[in-house]
Scaffold this active site. Structure first.
Site, PDB file in Angstrom:
ATOM      1  CD  GLU A  52      -2.918  -1.242   0.313  1.00 11.57           C
ATOM      2  OE1 GLU A  52      -2.951  -0.386  -0.586  1.00 11.57           O
ATOM      3  OE2 GLU A  52      -3.707  -2.201   0.372  1.00 11.57           O
ATOM      4  CG  HIS A  75      -4.196   0.052   5.873  1.00 16.55           C
ATOM      5  ND1 HIS A  75      -5.570   0.125   5.795  1.00 16.55           N
ATOM      6  CD2 HIS A  75      -3.861  -1.141   5.320  1.00 16.55           C
ATOM      7  CE1 HIS A  75      -6.031  -0.968   5.208  1.00 16.55           C
ATOM      8  NE2 HIS A  75      -5.014  -1.754   4.918  1.00 16.55           N
ATOM      9  CG  HIS A 103      -7.183  -5.202   7.734  1.00 17.72           C
ATOM     10  ND1 HIS A 103      -6.591  -6.328   7.192  1.00 17.72           N
ATOM     11  CD2 HIS A 103      -6.849  -4.178   6.899  1.00 17.72           C
ATOM     12  CE1 HIS A 103      -5.931  -6.006   6.085  1.00 17.72           C
ATOM     13  NE2 HIS A 103      -6.060  -4.703   5.896  1.00 17.72           N
ATOM     14  CD  GLU A 130     -16.792   9.356  25.354  1.00 19.75           C
ATOM     15  OE1 GLU A 130     -17.735   8.822  24.714  1.00 19.75           O
ATOM     16  OE2 GLU A 130     -16.834   9.565  26.575  1.00 19.75           O
ATOM     17  CG  HIS A 152      -8.837  -3.268   2.330  1.00 19.24           C
ATOM     18  ND1 HIS A 152      -8.026  -3.019   1.263  1.00 19.24           N
ATOM     19  CD2 HIS A 152      -7.987  -3.567   3.347  1.00 19.24           C
ATOM     20  CE1 HIS A 152      -6.754  -3.188   1.601  1.00 19.24           C
ATOM     21  NE2 HIS A 152      -6.710  -3.520   2.875  1.00 19.24           N
TER      22      HIS A 152
HETATM   23  P1  13P Z   1       1.189  -5.417   3.173  1.00 18.69           P
HETATM   24  O1  13P Z   1       1.663  -6.665   3.896  1.00 18.69           O
HETATM   25  O2  13P Z   1       1.736  -5.369   1.766  1.00 18.69           O
HETATM   26  O3  13P Z   1       1.476  -4.188   3.963  1.00 18.69           O
HETATM   27  O4  13P Z   1      -0.382  -5.547   2.989  1.00 18.69           O
HETATM   28  C1  13P Z   1      -1.225  -5.591   4.090  1.00 18.69           C
HETATM   29  C2  13P Z   1      -2.511  -4.911   3.842  1.00 18.69           C
HETATM   30  O5  13P Z   1      -3.230  -4.628   4.779  1.00 18.69           O
HETATM   31  C3  13P Z   1      -2.905  -4.603   2.452  1.00 18.69           C
HETATM   32  O6  13P Z   1      -3.941  -3.669   2.431  1.00 18.69           O
HETATM   33 ZN    ZN Z   2      -5.161  -3.686   4.224  1.00 15.63          ZN
END
Ligand code: 13P
Ligand code: ZN
Length: 240
Positions: free
Chosen positions: A109, A132, A134, A163, A204
């Site tokens: 990314e 980033h 998940h 909050e 995602h």
């Molecule tokens: P990477 O291992 O390449 O950082 O990918 C993880 C990810 O969350 C892709 O969106």
């Molecule tokens: Zn990701």
């Protein structure tokens, strides 16, 4: 090595403990130019030049710690340098080189991260971090069509706990599903950055930008808490 790296380790551990970092899920970039410029200004590259699909002129010569592609957050927590690298943006802004420590290819990314850093600089902001991850409940909500609307999602999350509005003051942007790691995803993401500091990628994950990695984590954590409360409230009978 120094305080910034300790903070990256700490947050990587939180991501794993929260259950937001399955396998290699998530990635981090931190602009460390201020802290490392002196130490690394003469340092040669440990990789060849790698092209960037755009001209990121405003980042020329700058240094970023980036997590490696395929690396596990729980391993980043244990050892950021064995699971990430320092990159320097080339003077023409059209490529980068790895300069420290191992020759570890950056996150897939990277293009989104660098576009975001560049876009924020163009806006006159001195933002240092793109995080980033998940987060389970926030991603779950993006499977429901009505929550793919940024305004509707923001209002709902704000209404769950006081909050949330105070911490995520600009609300959340939503980017419809686009393949991970692509320039298209990077371009769609920076459009949302004009209005928001937190952006959700449909089905995602989430990105937060800020001056400090701990604050980026806190922002996503607060937002995900709202998502959890919404899901619990629905299970308890909330009609909305
Ligand atoms: P990477 O291992 O390449 O950082 O990918 C993880 C990810 O969350 C892709 O969106
Ligand atoms: Zn990701």
């Amino acid at each position: 090595m120094f305080r910034e790296l300790d903070k990256i380790s700490e947050v990587a551990r939180y991501l794993w403990e929260k259950g937001w970092a399955e396998y290699n899920g998530g990635n981090i970039s931190v602009n460390l130019t201020e802290q490392l410029q002196e130490t690394f200004k003469e340092k040669g590259a440990i990789s060849g030049r790698i092209e960037i699909a755009s001209e990121l002129k405003m980042l020329a010569g700058e240094l970023f710690y980036v997590t490696g592609t395929g690396k596990r957050m729980r391993d980043v927590a244990r050892s950021p340098w064995e699971n990430g690298a320092l990159i320097r943006i080339c003077d023409d802004g059209r490529g980068y080189e790895l300069i420290y420590k191992e020759n570890i290819p950056p996150t897939s990314e990277l293009i989104s991260h660098l576009y975001m850093h560049h876009c924020l600089r163009q806006m006159g902001r001195d933002t240092k971090v793109v995080l980033h991850t998940h987060p389970t409940e926030l991603i779950a909500l993006t499977h429901i069509k009505r929550w793919l609307d940024s305004e509707a999602l923001t209002q709902m999350l704000w209404s769950m706990i006081p909050e949330c509005r105070m911490v995520v003051t600009k609300g959340v942007g939503v980017v419809p599903y686009i393949s991970p790691g692509t320039v298209e995803l990077a371009e769609a993401t920076v459009v949302e950055l004009e209005k928001h500091d937190v952006i959700i990628w449909e089905k995602h994950g989430v990105l937060a930008v800020g001056d400090d990695i701990t604050t980026c984590f806190d922002t996503i954590d607060t937002l995900n808490k709202s998502a959890q409360i919404y899901i619990h409230a629905k299970a308890a009978g909330l009609q909305d």
